[in-house]
Design a protein around this motif. Sequence first.
Motif, PDB file in Angstrom:
ATOM      1  N   PRO B  27       0.816  -1.214   0.000  1.00 29.90           N
ATOM      2  CA  PRO B  27       0.000   0.000   0.000  1.00 29.90           C
ATOM      3  C   PRO B  27       0.851   1.265   0.000  1.00 29.90           C
ATOM      4  CG  PRO B  27       0.035  -0.993   2.183  1.00 29.90           C
ATOM      5  CD  PRO B  27       0.681  -1.986   1.249  1.00 29.90           C
ATOM      6  N   VAL B 106      -2.118  -6.630   4.597  1.00 24.49           N
ATOM      7  CA  VAL B 106      -3.057  -6.601   5.728  1.00 24.49           C
ATOM      8  C   VAL B 106      -2.904  -7.860   6.570  1.00 24.49           C
ATOM      9  CG1 VAL B 106      -5.510  -6.721   6.345  1.00 24.49           C
ATOM     10  CG2 VAL B 106      -4.729  -5.067   4.624  1.00 24.49           C
ATOM     11  N   ALA B 107      -2.888  -9.015   5.927  1.00 22.41           N
ATOM     12  CA  ALA B 107      -2.835 -10.272   6.682  1.00 22.41           C
ATOM     13  C   ALA B 107      -1.544 -10.377   7.486  1.00 22.41           C
ATOM     14  CB  ALA B 107      -2.978 -11.465   5.740  1.00 22.41           C
ATOM     15  N   THR B 109       0.378  -7.909   8.502  1.00 21.41           N
ATOM     16  CA  THR B 109       0.364  -6.897   9.566  1.00 21.41           C
ATOM     17  C   THR B 109      -0.481  -7.365  10.743  1.00 21.41           C
ATOM     18  OG1 THR B 109       0.665  -5.152   7.933  1.00 21.41           O
ATOM     19  CG2 THR B 109      -0.221  -4.488  10.065  1.00 21.41           C
ATOM     20  N   VAL B 110      -1.649  -7.882  10.449  1.00 22.18           N
ATOM     21  CA  VAL B 110      -2.556  -8.319  11.518  1.00 22.18           C
ATOM     22  C   VAL B 110      -1.936  -9.463  12.314  1.00 22.18           C
ATOM     23  CG1 VAL B 110      -4.791  -9.421  11.949  1.00 22.18           C
ATOM     24  CG2 VAL B 110      -4.625  -7.457  10.380  1.00 22.18           C
ATOM     25  N   LEU B 200      -4.930 -16.604   9.265  1.00 23.45           N
ATOM     26  CA  LEU B 200      -5.951 -15.663   9.755  1.00 23.45           C
ATOM     27  C   LEU B 200      -7.320 -16.316   9.751  1.00 23.45           C
ATOM     28  CD1 LEU B 200      -5.717 -12.037   8.379  1.00 23.45           C
ATOM     29  CD2 LEU B 200      -5.616 -12.829  10.741  1.00 23.45           C
TER      30      LEU B 200
ATOM     31  N   PHE C 194      -6.034   0.848   4.339  1.00 29.36           N
ATOM     32  CA  PHE C 194      -5.238  -0.251   4.893  1.00 29.36           C
ATOM     33  C   PHE C 194      -5.484  -0.371   6.401  1.00 29.36           C
ATOM     34  CE2 PHE C 194      -1.387  -2.207   6.605  1.00 29.36           C
ATOM     35  CZ  PHE C 194      -1.115  -3.212   5.704  1.00 29.36           C
ATOM     36  N   GLU C 197      -8.855  -2.016   7.030  1.00 31.33           N
ATOM     37  CA  GLU C 197      -8.878  -3.470   6.835  1.00 31.33           C
ATOM     38  C   GLU C 197      -8.167  -4.188   7.981  1.00 31.33           C
ATOM     39  OE1 GLU C 197      -7.988  -4.749   2.778  1.00 31.33           O
ATOM     40  OE2 GLU C 197      -8.689  -2.788   2.090  1.00 31.33           O
ATOM     41  N   CYS C 198      -7.052  -3.634   8.430  1.00 32.76           N
ATOM     42  CA  CYS C 198      -6.367  -4.231   9.593  1.00 32.76           C
ATOM     43  C   CYS C 198      -7.272  -4.199  10.818  1.00 32.76           C
ATOM     44  CB  CYS C 198      -5.079  -3.475   9.904  1.00 32.76           C
ATOM     45  SG  CYS C 198      -3.758  -3.739   8.707  1.00 32.76           S
ATOM     46  N   LEU C 200     -10.519  -3.976  11.136  1.00 37.17           N
ATOM     47  CA  LEU C 200     -11.654  -4.909  11.046  1.00 37.17           C
ATOM     48  C   LEU C 200     -11.211  -6.323  11.399  1.00 37.17           C
ATOM     49  CD1 LEU C 200     -13.971  -4.492   7.956  1.00 37.17           C
ATOM     50  CD2 LEU C 200     -14.552  -4.333  10.377  1.00 37.17           C
ATOM     51  N   LYS C 201     -10.069  -6.743  10.897  1.00 32.89           N
ATOM     52  CA  LYS C 201      -9.604  -8.105  11.174  1.00 32.89           C
ATOM     53  C   LYS C 201      -9.124  -8.225  12.623  1.00 32.89           C
ATOM     54  CE  LYS C 201      -8.368  -9.394   6.458  1.00 32.89           C
ATOM     55  NZ  LYS C 201      -9.631 -10.089   6.142  1.00 32.89           N
TER      56      LYS C 201
ATOM     57  N   LYS D 201     -20.134  -8.328   7.298  1.00 33.74           N
ATOM     58  CA  LYS D 201     -19.091  -7.945   8.258  1.00 33.74           C
ATOM     59  C   LYS D 201     -19.710  -7.415   9.555  1.00 33.74           C
ATOM     60  CE  LYS D 201     -15.406  -7.025   4.946  1.00 33.74           C
ATOM     61  NZ  LYS D 201     -14.742  -8.326   5.057  1.00 33.74           N
TER      62      LYS D 201
END
Lengths: 204, 204, 204, 204
Positions: B27, B106-107, B109-110, B200, C194, C197-198, C200-201, D201
């Motif tokens: 991003p 995103v994945a 980072t989370v 995730l 970004f 999205e982070c 939310l997860k 969601k």
Amino acid sequence: MFSSADQNRALELLEAIHFFSVKNWSPATSTNYSVRSTQPGKFIISRSGVDKSRFAYEDLILIDGAGQVDPAFAAPGVKSSAETDIHTALYRLYPEVECVLHTHSVAGTVLSMTPERELRFTGLEILKGLEGNATHELTEVLPIVPNSQDMGEILSALDGRLAGAHGFLIKGHGLYTWGKDIASAKRHIETYEFLFECELKLRS
Amino acid sequence: MFSSADQNRALELLEAIHFFSVKNWSPATSTNYSVRSTQPGKFIISRSGVDKSRFAYEDLILIDGAGQVDPAFAAPGVKSSAETDIHTALYRLYPEVECVLHTHSVAGTVLSMTPERELRFTGLEILKGLEGNATHELTEVLPIVPNSQDMGEILSALDGRLAGAHGFLIKGHGLYTWGKDIASAKRHIETYEFLFECELKLRS
Amino acid sequence: MFSSADQNRALELLEAIHFFSVKNWSPATSTNYSVRSTQPGKFIISRSGVDKSRFAYEDLILIDGAGQVDPAFAAPGVKSSAETDIHTALYRLYPEVECVLHTHSVAGTVLSMTPERELRFTGLEILKGLEGNATHELTEVLPIVPNSQDMGEILSALDGRLAGAHGFLIKGHGLYTWGKDIASAKRHIETYEFLFECELKLRS
Amino acid sequence: MFSSADQNRALELLEAIHFFSVKNWSPATSTNYSVRSTQPGKFIISRSGVDKSRFAYEDLILIDGAGQVDPAFAAPGVKSSAETDIHTALYRLYPEVECVLHTHSVAGTVLSMTPERELRFTGLEILKGLEGNATHELTEVLPIVPNSQDMGEILSALDGRLAGAHGFLIKGHGLYTWGKDIASAKRHIETYEFLFECELKLRS
């Protein structure tokens, strides 16, 4: 190097391979794909070890039913997929099948880790995407078999479990399905991947 | 401005950078990428501050092992990535490594926000995407280190933690991985990002 | 019809609009975008009611600070965005701002429905994507204001809440952010989306 | 083979069909689409059984209000969609409607499996994407009807349930919506699909 009769099949298979890559169903060098050649007993198959986002016409090769690469396609580093034996076994099992496809999606991988021995899908219109299904009012069973680096073990685990199935999942590894032509097999992939995404959301 | 021997490497790296951007793994101006130059002790690296969705051939520059921009590439505003020191440290640590890639999904980072010190992946076929893995029956450890704006701190935190690893996560920041060539390093990125998405979903 | 000096700005804005559409951040006719014209007190803005997946250069128009369409761009059915007043108010508030962007993503919409009055983001490297942030070790506050069809009400609700903010969310409606140029404002959009999205997860 | 007056409509419908395919809202051979012909009592409709990712101009055919394929378009294997009766019934019910669209997304399918008889959406700005809605402060009701392979049963189940609705869901099957022209109907699809993704969601 394909016969002109085989070129059309190879190109149609290539289009499906690109479609799956764009859908994120073939990360890195995973997955493999084949279609019967117009030469009896021969198969067009994706060669081993190719990045599927860069897969090209030249990455399709001709093999025989024992998985041997046709001399016209032999070159240093050219091997048929490690999972060739699954493809050729399915062609022996199903003489009417013209195409075998194997994808490796996140949703399929995650669902395959369920402790259950199979996935069951019922009541969804998309089930009509599987050959012969004329209604959503049925239950489709997708067997899950343990993964192995020995294709013989995977094939043994499938023994007696494919009756009525349009495909199977290998645990932690992905989906195999097939069809009477490339279009049918591609439709099966899309149908199963759609079912996987629905099922994952319905479970969470 | 690259030597003709370096142009091919730069173009292949550029293709991988575009691929990652389309996948949403880079991003804004995040992420950075490098490959060894054919000139010993030199590296082709993404310059700092470029929107990765608009990244162009001209945004690749040549640096030396101390991170200094080669005079032929020096121009107002042209700086090497702020994380150049991580790249050059990895090249010193791994003489056989030709390419270092850093994505920021995103994945990833989370998952990096887990209180655990590392992620462990086991039993998934995609693990074979990491160099040297011949089976899914192993456990791959991906260390997580604290984030810092001081690259020296990140490198210190990695001390003694990279044995057997194919990459590492910086907390809240993303993935570093590498390979013997651009194709291998790209395969590692795809493998880890696939593992992150599976993990995730398996956790939720 | 734009001055040649304005054409480059319009084209760069158009490229960002297409980027957001491909990312699914501008469903149907939602969202709006503007950049200062090179003519003082004038603005280039997206006209109202256009399907963002088909948005074209011709859908950018010139307005003045009161939201009046420049006569050269007036044609039957051509109106400036219903939210023009928010754009012009932000330009009055921030003389250094050259570009105002408004996206409408699923993640932003869902998060905006939280009962909290603001979102707080901390510890993530991507926070450096917001102008002036040199570290991840800070807390960025994104105010949420109630939605209204009366732009005056939205602007009143923002009163006193924008200090230190790089943007705001309208509840059930989406994100506004801005920047010193189009590239900065686009980077802010990507950074916030970004973060959404982070977040939310991380919450699920 | 379309009249020149019909060609523009067919091409605009085709563009929408491609858009939906790219969005993953029309897996495999699912979904169908129509627009009124400029010839009274005739309709341009997608033919049955086509892979929507390869749908072409030649896959649009002309039918009459009874679903009969116009002789100029008759060829071996050319059939109108199995759901043609739903399209023609909607055109009879709504003389002002010019376009009927049916998508089949994961989010819509999953939400349609709720035990509730309808979905209710409220307070979201995107609701203004549905014709006639001037504010987000309303509640939009989307009826859900049981699936059937008998279109008559689906139409009976809709009886008395469409008042005030802009569309409906068939359980396990997907979304129907319509509009005064192709652009409106496409905007309705995008609006509902956005609402579905938000709702999924918000529920999880």
